[in-house]
Design a protein around this motif. Sequence first.
Motif, PDB file in Angstrom:
ATOM      1  N   UNK A  79       3.111  11.635   5.309  1.00 28.20           N
ATOM      2  CA  UNK A  79       1.848  11.108   6.172  1.00 28.20           C
ATOM      3  C   UNK A  79       1.345   9.813   5.971  1.00 28.20           C
ATOM      4  N   UNK A  80       1.719   9.255   4.535  1.00 30.66           N
ATOM      5  CA  UNK A  80       1.703   7.896   4.057  1.00 30.66           C
ATOM      6  C   UNK A  80       2.687   7.033   4.846  1.00 30.66           C
ATOM      7  N   UNK A 110       0.489  -1.323   0.181  1.00 32.01           N
ATOM      8  CA  UNK A 110       0.163   0.039  -0.007  1.00 32.01           C
ATOM      9  C   UNK A 110       0.782   1.201  -0.042  1.00 32.01           C
ATOM     10  N   UNK A 111       1.944   1.140   0.673  1.00 34.31           N
ATOM     11  CA  UNK A 111       2.764   2.446   0.799  1.00 34.31           C
ATOM     12  C   UNK A 111       3.543   2.682  -0.613  1.00 34.31           C
ATOM     13  N   UNK A 112       3.835   1.464  -1.324  1.00 33.56           N
ATOM     14  CA  UNK A 112       4.547   1.731  -2.459  1.00 33.56           C
ATOM     15  C   UNK A 112       3.410   2.343  -3.448  1.00 33.56           C
ATOM     16  N   UNK A 113       2.387   1.720  -3.646  1.00 33.79           N
ATOM     17  CA  UNK A 113       1.339   2.237  -4.454  1.00 33.79           C
ATOM     18  C   UNK A 113       1.156   3.665  -4.371  1.00 33.79           C
ATOM     19  N   UNK A 114       0.789   4.007  -2.812  1.00 35.86           N
ATOM     20  CA  UNK A 114       0.372   5.226  -2.749  1.00 35.86           C
ATOM     21  C   UNK A 114       1.366   6.114  -2.914  1.00 35.86           C
ATOM     22  N   UNK A 115       2.631   5.920  -2.828  1.00 40.93           N
ATOM     23  CA  UNK A 115       4.052   6.885  -3.184  1.00 40.93           C
ATOM     24  C   UNK A 115       3.830   7.371  -4.660  1.00 40.93           C
ATOM     25  N   UNK A 116       3.514   6.178  -5.560  1.00 36.48           N
ATOM     26  CA  UNK A 116       3.383   6.373  -7.046  1.00 36.48           C
ATOM     27  C   UNK A 116       2.387   7.258  -7.342  1.00 36.48           C
ATOM     28  N   UNK A 117       1.052   7.086  -6.704  1.00 40.89           N
ATOM     29  CA  UNK A 117       0.153   7.985  -7.091  1.00 40.89           C
ATOM     30  C   UNK A 117       0.441   9.517  -6.675  1.00 40.89           C
ATOM     31  N   UNK A 118       1.113   9.450  -5.330  1.00 42.19           N
ATOM     32  CA  UNK A 118       1.304  10.908  -5.113  1.00 42.19           C
ATOM     33  C   UNK A 118       2.160  11.486  -5.797  1.00 42.19           C
ATOM     34  N   UNK A 119       3.292  10.963  -6.052  1.00 42.38           N
ATOM     35  CA  UNK A 119       4.653  11.503  -7.131  1.00 42.38           C
ATOM     36  C   UNK A 119       3.836  11.814  -8.185  1.00 42.38           C
ATOM     37  N   UNK A 178       4.140   7.440   7.613  1.00 45.83           N
ATOM     38  CA  UNK A 178       3.863   7.299   9.137  1.00 45.83           C
ATOM     39  C   UNK A 178       2.587   6.508   9.405  1.00 45.83           C
ATOM     40  N   UNK A 179       1.518   6.699   8.478  1.00 48.19           N
ATOM     41  CA  UNK A 179       0.200   5.940   8.544  1.00 48.19           C
ATOM     42  C   UNK A 179       0.390   4.325   8.396  1.00 48.19           C
ATOM     43  N   UNK A 180       0.998   4.133   7.328  1.00 46.31           N
ATOM     44  CA  UNK A 180       1.121   2.814   6.849  1.00 46.31           C
ATOM     45  C   UNK A 180       2.043   2.009   8.071  1.00 46.31           C
ATOM     46  N   UNK A 181       3.161   2.777   8.607  1.00 47.10           N
ATOM     47  CA  UNK A 181       3.906   2.064   9.408  1.00 47.10           C
ATOM     48  C   UNK A 181       3.140   1.877  10.860  1.00 47.10           C
ATOM     49  N   UNK A 182       2.436   2.989  11.248  1.00 44.80           N
ATOM     50  CA  UNK A 182       1.819   2.978  12.320  1.00 44.80           C
ATOM     51  C   UNK A 182       0.733   1.755  12.453  1.00 44.80           C
ATOM     52  N   UNK A 183      -0.183   1.764  11.427  1.00 41.77           N
ATOM     53  CA  UNK A 183      -1.357   0.809  11.190  1.00 41.77           C
ATOM     54  C   UNK A 183      -0.685  -0.507  11.153  1.00 41.77           C
ATOM     55  N   UNK A 184       0.372  -0.657  10.373  1.00 39.00           N
ATOM     56  CA  UNK A 184       0.984  -1.962  10.290  1.00 39.00           C
ATOM     57  C   UNK A 184       1.660  -2.623  11.709  1.00 39.00           C
ATOM     58  N   UNK A 185       2.196  -1.617  12.404  1.00 38.21           N
ATOM     59  CA  UNK A 185       2.659  -2.028  13.878  1.00 38.21           C
ATOM     60  C   UNK A 185       1.356  -2.428  14.493  1.00 38.21           C
ATOM     61  N   UNK A 186       0.408  -1.683  14.629  1.00 42.14           N
ATOM     62  CA  UNK A 186      -0.654  -1.847  15.307  1.00 42.14           C
ATOM     63  C   UNK A 186      -1.319  -3.045  14.953  1.00 42.14           C
ATOM     64  N   UNK A 187      -1.492  -3.695  13.721  1.00 39.93           N
ATOM     65  CA  UNK A 187      -1.881  -4.891  13.282  1.00 39.93           C
ATOM     66  C   UNK A 187      -1.197  -6.105  13.868  1.00 39.93           C
ATOM     67  N   UNK A 188       0.349  -5.944  13.630  1.00 36.29           N
ATOM     68  CA  UNK A 188       1.274  -6.820  14.117  1.00 36.29           C
ATOM     69  C   UNK A 188       1.001  -7.068  15.626  1.00 36.29           C
ATOM     70  N   UNK A 189       0.991  -5.819  16.519  1.00 33.40           N
ATOM     71  CA  UNK A 189       0.825  -5.933  17.790  1.00 33.40           C
ATOM     72  C   UNK A 189      -0.657  -7.007  18.258  1.00 33.40           C
ATOM     73  N   UNK A 190      -1.587  -6.623  17.253  1.00 30.80           N
ATOM     74  CA  UNK A 190      -2.961  -7.380  17.846  1.00 30.80           C
ATOM     75  C   UNK A 190      -2.759  -8.867  17.501  1.00 30.80           C
TER      76      UNK A 190
END
Length: 127
Positions: A104-105, A80-89, A107-119
């Motif tokens: 923002x993308x 998702x982070x790679x794809x959003x990067x291309x769209x933004x660029x 930090x958001x993908x990293x934060x949400x990913x860490x939350x999912x891994x933690x869960x």
Amino acid sequence: MADFRTPLGRVYGLGSAKDGTGHFIRQRVSAVAMAVLAIWFVVSMIGLAGAGHAEATAWLARPVNAIPMLLLVIAAFYHARLGLQVVIEDYVHGEAAKMSLLMLVTFATFGLGVACVFSILKVALGA
């Protein structure tokens, strides 16, 4: 050595960023990983159809299920982070807005990913 840049590229001093191929390959590899893991996930969810909370948590507590689930989450957020990067660029033209959205993308993908891994780890380890 010949200079193959366009005249406008020569004026601005712009050339290749030298990162496109690597980005392309990373996105394709993560897509293949997600495809395989998504098939596993769908088959697993069909097998859990009608199961209750206790059965679902017991299923996720098994390492043979927790590990692919972690890999799926990591691959999904990375992709998702790679794809959003291309769209933004490609579609955001202001440099400040582009950099802000990329941060923002990230930090958001990293934060949400860490939350999912933690869960997943919390359920899998019974904490």
